[in-house]
Design a protein around this motif. Structure first.
Motif, PDB file in Angstrom:
ATOM      1  N   MET A  93       0.819  -1.188   0.000  1.00  0.00           N
ATOM      2  CA  MET A  93       0.000   0.000   0.000  1.00  0.00           C
ATOM      3  C   MET A  93       0.867   1.258   0.000  1.00  0.00           C
ATOM      4  N   LYS A  94       1.991   1.228   0.744  1.00  0.00           N
ATOM      5  CA  LYS A  94       2.881   2.379   0.803  1.00  0.00           C
ATOM      6  C   LYS A  94       3.461   2.689  -0.568  1.00  0.00           C
ATOM      7  N   ILE A  95       3.761   1.658  -1.350  1.00  0.00           N
ATOM      8  CA  ILE A  95       4.338   1.876  -2.675  1.00  0.00           C
ATOM      9  C   ILE A  95       3.349   2.605  -3.580  1.00  0.00           C
ATOM     10  N   TYR A  96       2.061   2.325  -3.457  1.00  0.00           N
ATOM     11  CA  TYR A  96       1.046   3.003  -4.276  1.00  0.00           C
ATOM     12  C   TYR A  96       0.940   4.482  -3.895  1.00  0.00           C
ATOM     13  N   LYS A  97       1.037   4.758  -2.603  1.00  0.00           N
ATOM     14  CA  LYS A  97       1.002   6.146  -2.153  1.00  0.00           C
ATOM     15  C   LYS A  97       2.226   6.903  -2.678  1.00  0.00           C
ATOM     16  N   LEU A  98       3.385   6.254  -2.615  1.00  0.00           N
ATOM     17  CA  LEU A  98       4.613   6.865  -3.114  1.00  0.00           C
ATOM     18  C   LEU A  98       4.500   7.129  -4.617  1.00  0.00           C
ATOM     19  N   LEU A  99       4.011   6.162  -5.361  1.00  0.00           N
ATOM     20  CA  LEU A  99       3.829   6.340  -6.802  1.00  0.00           C
ATOM     21  C   LEU A  99       2.835   7.455  -7.103  1.00  0.00           C
ATOM     22  N   ALA A 100       1.774   7.541  -6.325  1.00  0.00           N
ATOM     23  CA  ALA A 100       0.783   8.606  -6.520  1.00  0.00           C
ATOM     24  C   ALA A 100       1.408   9.979  -6.275  1.00  0.00           C
ATOM     25  N   VAL A 101       2.234  10.089  -5.240  1.00  0.00           N
ATOM     26  CA  VAL A 101       2.899  11.363  -4.937  1.00  0.00           C
ATOM     27  C   VAL A 101       3.865  11.736  -6.056  1.00  0.00           C
ATOM     28  N   ILE A 102       4.630  10.774  -6.545  1.00  0.00           N
ATOM     29  CA  ILE A 102       5.573  11.034  -7.643  1.00  0.00           C
ATOM     30  C   ILE A 102       4.828  11.471  -8.888  1.00  0.00           C
ATOM     31  N   LEU A 103       3.743  10.776  -9.216  1.00  0.00           N
ATOM     32  CA  LEU A 103       2.946  11.125 -10.389  1.00  0.00           C
ATOM     33  C   LEU A 103       2.374  12.533 -10.253  1.00  0.00           C
ATOM     34  N   LEU A 104       1.885  12.875  -9.091  1.00  0.00           N
ATOM     35  CA  LEU A 104       1.351  14.212  -8.854  1.00  0.00           C
ATOM     36  C   LEU A 104       2.439  15.265  -9.008  1.00  0.00           C
ATOM     37  N   MET A 105       3.634  15.015  -8.530  1.00  0.00           N
ATOM     38  CA  MET A 105       4.744  15.955  -8.662  1.00  0.00           C
ATOM     39  C   MET A 105       5.113  16.155 -10.129  1.00  0.00           C
ATOM     40  N   ILE A 106       5.101  15.086 -10.908  1.00  0.00           N
ATOM     41  CA  ILE A 106       5.417  15.192 -12.339  1.00  0.00           C
ATOM     42  C   ILE A 106       4.369  16.039 -13.042  1.00  0.00           C
ATOM     43  N   ILE A 107       3.105  15.798 -12.733  1.00  0.00           N
ATOM     44  CA  ILE A 107       2.017  16.563 -13.364  1.00  0.00           C
ATOM     45  C   ILE A 107       2.125  18.038 -13.000  1.00  0.00           C
ATOM     46  N   ILE A 108       2.337  18.334 -11.736  1.00  0.00           N
ATOM     47  CA  ILE A 108       2.433  19.728 -11.287  1.00  0.00           C
ATOM     48  C   ILE A 108       3.637  20.415 -11.908  1.00  0.00           C
ATOM     49  N   SER A 109       4.759  19.719 -12.026  1.00  0.00           N
ATOM     50  CA  SER A 109       5.965  20.342 -12.561  1.00  0.00           C
ATOM     51  C   SER A 109       5.939  20.466 -14.070  1.00  0.00           C
ATOM     52  N   GLY A 110       4.968  19.870 -14.743  1.00  0.00           N
ATOM     53  CA  GLY A 110       4.914  19.948 -16.205  1.00  0.00           C
ATOM     54  C   GLY A 110       5.990  19.115 -16.857  1.00  0.00           C
ATOM     55  N   CYS A 111       6.431  18.066 -16.179  1.00  0.00           N
ATOM     56  CA  CYS A 111       7.451  17.158 -16.711  1.00  0.00           C
ATOM     57  C   CYS A 111       8.737  17.891 -17.055  1.00  0.00           C
ATOM     58  N   GLY A 112       9.087  18.910 -16.336  1.00  0.00           N
ATOM     59  CA  GLY A 112      10.327  19.624 -16.580  1.00  0.00           C
ATOM     60  C   GLY A 112      10.239  20.640 -17.702  1.00  0.00           C
ATOM     61  N   ASN A 113       9.052  20.943 -18.181  1.00  0.00           N
ATOM     62  CA  ASN A 113       8.907  21.862 -19.305  1.00  0.00           C
ATOM     63  C   ASN A 113       8.791  23.309 -18.859  1.00  0.00           C
ATOM     64  N   LYS A 114       9.361  23.644 -17.757  1.00  0.00           N
ATOM     65  CA  LYS A 114       9.382  25.002 -17.239  1.00  0.00           C
ATOM     66  C   LYS A 114       7.980  25.582 -17.212  1.00  0.00           C
ATOM     67  N   ASN A 115       7.716  26.678 -17.907  1.00  0.00           N
ATOM     68  CA  ASN A 115       6.422  27.349 -17.821  1.00  0.00           C
ATOM     69  C   ASN A 115       5.581  27.163 -19.070  1.00  0.00           C
ATOM     70  N   ASN A 116       5.654  26.031 -19.734  1.00  0.00           N
ATOM     71  CA  ASN A 116       4.886  25.802 -20.952  1.00  0.00           C
ATOM     72  C   ASN A 116       3.391  25.988 -20.725  1.00  0.00           C
ATOM     73  N   GLY A 117       2.897  25.595 -19.578  1.00  0.00           N
ATOM     74  CA  GLY A 117       1.474  25.731 -19.275  1.00  0.00           C
ATOM     75  C   GLY A 117       1.021  27.182 -19.255  1.00  0.00           C
ATOM     76  N   THR A 118       1.908  28.088 -18.893  1.00  0.00           N
ATOM     77  CA  THR A 118       1.569  29.513 -18.860  1.00  0.00           C
ATOM     78  C   THR A 118       1.221  30.016 -20.255  1.00  0.00           C
TER      79      THR A 118
END
Length: 155
Positions: free
Chosen positions: A1-26
C-alpha cells in the motif's frame, strides 16, 4: 500500500511540474496555442533562458531531412510574470529554415545570417557568426505537445 502512495505522490509531482517543461502551461493559459489558425503550429525551445521560449507559425514545410520547418515565426517569452509577444523572426526562403542554439534563434538570407537573443524580456538582433549558425538545429514545429519540445542535441 505504501508503494502506491509513493507512486501517486511522484505522479502528482510530475504533473504539477509539467514534466520539466518550465512554464509551458503559462503559454497555454494565455491562449496563444488555442488561438492558432487551422494551419498553425508551435514549438517550445529549451534554451539557456530561465523559461522555455514559445514560437508559433502558420506555415510549415518539409526541408528534406528536416520535417515541419518554417521560415517565419512569432516569438513569445514568459518574463516578469507575464507572457510577452516579442515579435516576428523571418528568413528569406525555405533554403534558410529557422533554427536555434542554446542562446539564440537564427534566420538567414542571401547576404548572411541573423542572430536573435532574448535580453531583459525583449528580442534583440545581435552580431552573428556563420560558424554558430552552422551548428544550430532546425526548429521542428508541431500541433501536439509531444512533437513540440525542441532541445539542443549534444553532438
Amino acid at each position: 500500500m505504501k508503494i502506491y502512495k509513493l507512486l501517486a505522490v511522484i505522479l502528482l509531482m510530475i504533473i504539477i511540474s509539467g514534466c520539466g517543461n518550465k512554464n509551458n502551461g503559462t503559454y497555454e493559459e494565455a491562449g496563444i496555442i488555442a488561438n492558432l489558425g487551422d494551419d498553425g503550429a508551435y514549438a517550445f525551445l529549451e534554451m539557456k533562458y530561465p523559461e522555455n521560449v514559445l514560437v508559433t507559425t502558420e506555415h510549415v514545410y518539409d526541408a528534406g531531412i528536416e520535417s515541419s520547418a518554417a521560415v517565419q515565426c512569432k516569438v513569445y517569452y514568459y518574463y516578469n510574470n507575464e507572457v510577452k509577444d516579442l515579435g516576428t523572426i523571418e528568413s528569406l526562403s525555405t533554403a534558410y529554415p529557422l533554427s536555434f542554439t542554446e542562446d539564440a534563434i537564427w534566420a538567414g538570407d542571401n547576404t548572411g545570417v541573423k542572430k536573435y537573443i532574448i535580453k531583459k524580456g525583449e528580442l534583440e538582433e545581435t552580431a552573428a557568426e556563420t560558424g554558430e549558425y552552422e551548428s544550430s538545429q532546425v526548429i521542428h514545429f508541431g500541433c501536439g505537445a509531444a512533437d513540440c519540445v525542441n532541445s539542443i542535441i549534444k553532438k
